[in-house]
Scaffold this motif. Structure first.
Motif, PDB file in Angstrom:
ATOM      1  N   MET A  24       1.005  -1.175  -0.052  1.00  0.00           N
ATOM      2  CA  MET A  24      -0.013   0.083  -0.100  1.00  0.00           C
ATOM      3  C   MET A  24       0.987   1.300  -0.219  1.00  0.00           C
ATOM      4  N   PRO A  25       0.597   2.166  -0.756  1.00  0.00           N
ATOM      5  CA  PRO A  25       1.366   3.364  -0.852  1.00  0.00           C
ATOM      6  C   PRO A  25       1.416   3.948   0.397  1.00  0.00           C
ATOM      7  N   LYS A  26       2.427   4.564   0.902  1.00  0.00           N
ATOM      8  CA  LYS A  26       2.645   5.421   2.136  1.00  0.00           C
ATOM      9  C   LYS A  26       1.780   6.667   2.385  1.00  0.00           C
ATOM     10  N   GLU A  27       1.423   7.093   1.112  1.00  0.00           N
ATOM     11  CA  GLU A  27       0.488   8.311   0.933  1.00  0.00           C
ATOM     12  C   GLU A  27      -0.979   8.126   1.271  1.00  0.00           C
ATOM     13  N   MET A  28      -1.114   6.874   1.390  1.00  0.00           N
ATOM     14  CA  MET A  28      -2.822   6.310   1.559  1.00  0.00           C
ATOM     15  C   MET A  28      -2.619   6.032   3.002  1.00  0.00           C
ATOM     16  N   LEU A  29      -1.827   5.983   3.844  1.00  0.00           N
ATOM     17  CA  LEU A  29      -1.816   5.590   5.209  1.00  0.00           C
ATOM     18  C   LEU A  29      -2.837   6.690   5.776  1.00  0.00           C
ATOM     19  N   PRO A  30      -3.858   6.233   6.900  1.00  0.00           N
ATOM     20  CA  PRO A  30      -4.940   7.129   7.059  1.00  0.00           C
ATOM     21  C   PRO A  30      -4.533   8.007   8.289  1.00  0.00           C
ATOM     22  N   PRO A  35      -6.802   9.539   4.257  1.00  0.00           N
ATOM     23  CA  PRO A  35      -5.330   9.168   3.620  1.00  0.00           C
ATOM     24  C   PRO A  35      -4.572  10.739   3.620  1.00  0.00           C
ATOM     25  N   ALA A  36      -3.121  10.221   4.150  1.00  0.00           N
ATOM     26  CA  ALA A  36      -2.376  11.580   4.393  1.00  0.00           C
ATOM     27  C   ALA A  36      -2.583  12.614   3.150  1.00  0.00           C
ATOM     28  N   ILE A  37      -2.557  11.773   1.975  1.00  0.00           N
ATOM     29  CA  ILE A  37      -2.221  12.464   0.699  1.00  0.00           C
ATOM     30  C   ILE A  37      -3.400  13.529   0.375  1.00  0.00           C
ATOM     31  N   GLN A  38      -4.741  13.254   1.063  1.00  0.00           N
ATOM     32  CA  GLN A  38      -5.738  13.986   0.797  1.00  0.00           C
ATOM     33  C   GLN A  38      -5.537  15.216   1.540  1.00  0.00           C
ATOM     34  N   TYR A  39      -5.042  15.260   2.676  1.00  0.00           N
ATOM     35  CA  TYR A  39      -4.772  16.695   3.465  1.00  0.00           C
ATOM     36  C   TYR A  39      -4.002  17.620   2.530  1.00  0.00           C
ATOM     37  N   ILE A  40      -3.085  16.786   1.727  1.00  0.00           N
ATOM     38  CA  ILE A  40      -2.014  17.829   0.956  1.00  0.00           C
ATOM     39  C   ILE A  40      -3.105  18.291  -0.265  1.00  0.00           C
ATOM     40  N   ALA A  62      -3.460   2.692  -5.723  1.00  0.00           N
ATOM     41  CA  ALA A  62      -4.517   2.993  -4.867  1.00  0.00           C
ATOM     42  C   ALA A  62      -4.795   4.502  -4.575  1.00  0.00           C
ATOM     43  N   ILE A  63      -3.833   5.473  -5.022  1.00  0.00           N
ATOM     44  CA  ILE A  63      -3.796   7.063  -4.977  1.00  0.00           C
ATOM     45  C   ILE A  63      -4.767   7.408  -6.235  1.00  0.00           C
ATOM     46  N   GLU A  64      -4.630   6.822  -7.338  1.00  0.00           N
ATOM     47  CA  GLU A  64      -5.700   6.831  -8.447  1.00  0.00           C
ATOM     48  C   GLU A  64      -6.836   6.613  -8.032  1.00  0.00           C
ATOM     49  N   ASP A  65      -7.113   5.514  -7.397  1.00  0.00           N
ATOM     50  CA  ASP A  65      -8.516   5.032  -7.096  1.00  0.00           C
ATOM     51  C   ASP A  65      -9.060   5.760  -6.075  1.00  0.00           C
ATOM     52  N   HIS A  66      -8.365   6.421  -5.153  1.00  0.00           N
ATOM     53  CA  HIS A  66      -8.944   7.073  -4.482  1.00  0.00           C
ATOM     54  C   HIS A  66      -9.781   8.451  -4.862  1.00  0.00           C
ATOM     55  N   ASP A  84     -24.371  10.448   4.129  1.00  0.00           N
ATOM     56  CA  ASP A  84     -23.209  11.225   4.857  1.00  0.00           C
ATOM     57  C   ASP A  84     -21.789  10.352   4.345  1.00  0.00           C
ATOM     58  N   LEU A  85     -21.805   9.231   4.510  1.00  0.00           N
ATOM     59  CA  LEU A  85     -20.796   8.395   3.916  1.00  0.00           C
ATOM     60  C   LEU A  85     -20.539   8.524   2.415  1.00  0.00           C
ATOM     61  N   LEU A  86     -21.495   8.560   1.650  1.00  0.00           N
ATOM     62  CA  LEU A  86     -21.664   8.646   0.270  1.00  0.00           C
ATOM     63  C   LEU A  86     -20.852  10.034  -0.205  1.00  0.00           C
ATOM     64  N   ASP A  87     -21.445  11.193   0.632  1.00  0.00           N
ATOM     65  CA  ASP A  87     -20.581  12.278   0.630  1.00  0.00           C
ATOM     66  C   ASP A  87     -19.066  12.258   0.628  1.00  0.00           C
ATOM     67  N   GLN A  88     -18.562  11.761   1.755  1.00  0.00           N
ATOM     68  CA  GLN A  88     -17.147  11.656   2.093  1.00  0.00           C
ATOM     69  C   GLN A  88     -16.582  10.885   1.140  1.00  0.00           C
ATOM     70  N   VAL A  89     -17.231   9.730   0.371  1.00  0.00           N
ATOM     71  CA  VAL A  89     -16.612   8.916  -0.224  1.00  0.00           C
ATOM     72  C   VAL A  89     -16.321   9.682  -1.899  1.00  0.00           C
ATOM     73  N   GLN A  90     -17.361  10.401  -2.177  1.00  0.00           N
ATOM     74  CA  GLN A  90     -17.478  11.173  -3.500  1.00  0.00           C
ATOM     75  C   GLN A  90     -16.480  12.369  -3.377  1.00  0.00           C
ATOM     76  N   LYS A  91     -16.247  12.988  -2.260  1.00  0.00           N
ATOM     77  CA  LYS A  91     -15.477  14.264  -2.198  1.00  0.00           C
ATOM     78  C   LYS A  91     -13.999  14.148  -2.980  1.00  0.00           C
ATOM     79  N   PRO A  92     -13.310  13.219  -2.535  1.00  0.00           N
ATOM     80  CA  PRO A  92     -11.983  13.233  -3.206  1.00  0.00           C
ATOM     81  C   PRO A  92     -12.168  13.415  -4.843  1.00  0.00           C
ATOM     82  N   SER A  93     -13.172  12.750  -5.373  1.00  0.00           N
ATOM     83  CA  SER A  93     -13.254  12.412  -6.763  1.00  0.00           C
ATOM     84  C   SER A  93     -13.671  13.899  -7.350  1.00  0.00           C
TER      85      SER A  93
END
Ligand code: G1P
Length: 292
Positions: A24-30, A35-40, A62-66, A84-93
């Motif tokens: 698993m990419p280190k950038e995906m560690l939660p 995942p860390a990369i989402q904060y960035i 996994a980063i691209e999938d996220h 609520d969860l749907l919103d969280q899941v859709q947000k990154p995309s």
């Protein structure tokens, strides 16, 4: 010219987090539940960045999938009414246009940035390193973009570190010219503590003029046998002014274990749904340790 594009290098192997990063990419560690990369990515967006390119490597799918849609998961959440969860899941995309390029060989940060040159073209751009999470009122990159707009020159995000730590960073030399703002006269990547010109360390945030790409194209290996961005910026500084800005905020190094744990606690304490319970828990841990 406005800073609209950002590079996020994410090709590193994450050896400090093995075995967690074996598959698993280190950038995906939660960190808490993101995942860390989402904060960035969120820092970049909140700073006005419109296009992001992530420089990936092997095993980083996994980063691209996220940052993509997840049709089946989204359908499942809709059927169960978990909006609520749907919103969280859709947000990154939905956040921003993210592009990807692979760094085919692990040749260092300077090389990773160079890999994104065609995407950037001839305009100033930001670089955000994924190991550095910065918690601040105004996003760190936004603070730096404001400085860029004033000076039209490359800006390095810096903070003071202890003398024992200088060998972990790119270190800046130069006089302070106004509050929090330094004129860079020299730069050295990961110096021994005896040769460090100061304690002012680059903290994973850069605004760079595109001339850096001409320099990176010629840049040979430096510290650790890798093509170093710090060395290229030192050369850029021979042609044009480079400044360093001591940004406001607390920076955490999620690339090492203690920093990762601290960031997790800090960010959990900022969450209304977790804060009280976590504080009680931390107090009980401290009590237990004191009592022995
Ligand atoms: C990189 C840079 C270094 C900078 C550091 C900040 O090093 O090369 O100049 O100070 O990030 O975190 P790394 O930690 O990737 O070895």
């Amino acid at each position: 010219m406005k800073v609209k594009k950002a590079i996020i290098p994410a090709a590193g192997l994450g050896t400090r987090f093995l075995p967690a990063t074996k598959a698993m990419p280190k950038e995906m560690l939660p960190i808490v539940d993101k995942p860390a990369i989402q904060y960035i990515v969120e820092e970049a967006i909140n700073s006005g960045i419109e296009d992001i390119i992530i420089v990936t490597g092997k095993g980083k799918r996994a980063i691209e999938d996220h940052f993509d849609h997840s049709f089946e998961l989204e359908q499942n959440l809709i059927e169960k009414g978990k909006y609520d969860l749907l919103d969280q899941v859709q947000k990154p995309s939905k956040m921003v246009d993210i592009h990807y390029i692979r760094q085919k060989e692990p040749k260092g940060l300077g090389h990773a940035v160079w890999c994104a040159r065609k995407f950037i073209g001839d305009e100033p751009f930001a670089v955000l390193l994924g190991d550095d999470i910065i918690i601040s009122e105004k996003p760190c990159l936004k603070q730096m973009i404001e400085q860029y707009e004033r000076y039209n020159a490359s800006i390095l995000g810096v903070q003071m570190v202890g003398t024992k730590e200088v060998s972990r960073y790119g270190i800046v030399d130069g006089p302070v010219i106004r509050d929090r703002f330094y004129n860079v006269e020299g730069l050295i990547e990961k110096p021994d503590k005896d040769e460090a010109p100061s304690n002012l360390a680059i903290m994973g945030r850069y605004i760079l003029n595109p001339k850096i790409f001409d320099i990176l194209a010629m840049q040979g290996p430096g510290s650790g046998g890798e093509i170093q961005l710090t060395d290229a910026v030192a050369k850029l500084n021979q042609y044009e002014a480079v400044y360093a800005y001591d940004f406001e905020g607390i920076r955490y190094d999620v690339g090492e274990k203690m920093g990762f744990i601290q960031t997790t606690i800090e960010l959990a304490l900022q969450r209304e749904d977790l804060k009280t319970e976590l504080m009680d828990y931390l107090a009980s841990v401290v009590d237990r340790q004191l009592i022995g």
